[in-house]
Design an enzyme around this catalytic site. Sequence first.
Site, short mmCIF file in Angstrom:
data_model
loop_
_atom_site.label_atom_id
_atom_site.label_comp_id
_atom_site.label_asym_id
_atom_site.label_seq_id
_atom_site.Cartn_x
_atom_site.Cartn_y
_atom_site.Cartn_z
N ASP A 45 89.86 -12.64 -117.31
CA ASP A 45 90.59 -13.23 -118.43
C ASP A 45 91.40 -12.18 -119.18
OD1 ASP A 45 89.68 -15.94 -118.25
OD2 ASP A 45 87.76 -15.30 -119.06
N ASP A 75 101.89 -17.46 -123.99
CA ASP A 75 100.64 -16.94 -124.55
C ASP A 75 100.78 -16.28 -125.91
OD1 ASP A 75 97.89 -16.94 -124.21
OD2 ASP A 75 97.85 -14.89 -123.45
N ASP A 114 98.20 -24.05 -122.18
CA ASP A 114 98.24 -23.59 -123.57
C ASP A 114 99.56 -23.81 -124.29
OD1 ASP A 114 95.67 -22.76 -123.22
OD2 ASP A 114 96.02 -20.65 -123.65
#
Length: 359
Positions: free
Chosen positions: A333, A144, A182
């Site tokens: 989130d 991330d 991601d």
Amino acid sequence: MPRHVRVPLRVRRPPRVTVAVLCAALLLGAVAWFVLGGVGTNQAHTGGAAPDPTGSGAAPAGRLAGWPLFAERSGLATDQLRRLEAAGRTGEAAAIRRIADQPTAAWFADEAPGYADRAARLVRAAAAAGQVPVLSVYFVPGRDCSGHSVGGARDDAAYLRWIGALADALAGHRAIVVLEPDAVAQAAEGCLDAAAAAARYRLLGAAVEAFRAQPGVRVYLDAGNPTWVEPNRMAPALRASGIDRAHGFALNVANFEHTADNIAYGTALSGLLGGAHFVVDTSRNGNGPARQGAGDRHWCNPPGRALGAAPTVETGHPLADAFLWVKRPGESDGACTAGAPAAGRWYQRYALELAGHRG
């Protein structure tokens, strides 16, 4: 269940896909659609299948046909449902049941003792029910890029050991793996320098191989979402990450983009990848995305969103193998607004809003 559920980091901007690039990619995708687009007749029923978002009316069988999806009946939504029922809060319980009763992905995002045993129990339970679980694997080093879900394995060697143990735990069983949300998109966009990006791609390729070695496992390498990286930049990054050995790619994980937009993007990307198939996370895209330019609020617990199409392997599109709930609705989130808990923790107010509860 792991608390560290992913949140997409870099999806704030309007699409950067140029008209010329997207038109060319869509043309290639259309060719792949006609080459691969035979209509099948054997569809798996998973319950609650949504109408065909493409409007085609066709129901071709994808590569996951005959794989009924597993509803684990555990996790934060189920825990909350039991508490609401015990308290007699029937209206809220009915709303949360819309989440708790659906097949959702089990997230593997840390090396807490017993993670491989948990995976083994999951696939055994699914097999006993005659169903197939979905696992989201989310532990790549540098995860991330310092966002809300920062973390991951301490180094490449630790990651490969972790992946190997997880893959071995699935041996002899069927499972669907969504690999590293991601990770490819962030590297392709420039989160890492060139050398680090190349190292990440090699690492992901090794992870693909580890899961591919298990005959019952289908592995889908995450490819971001339609508003992030244009197809002609995403395709080479996926190739470097082992897409040719994966069963396909995954789109829209923990995001809100419309299913039709994901199918258009996925078809374009597939045309650049020799007809690769894909799956789409529809867990929270019922109202599509929040408006562009909203900063973190575009992707982090944005208001006004809704549950999307129920998980199913009947997508009505020859390249889309499944609509999945990879992100677990109701889990935050990130602590991006007042009152929002950390990423992966239960967010009751937001869960009720997603499920359409009013009152």
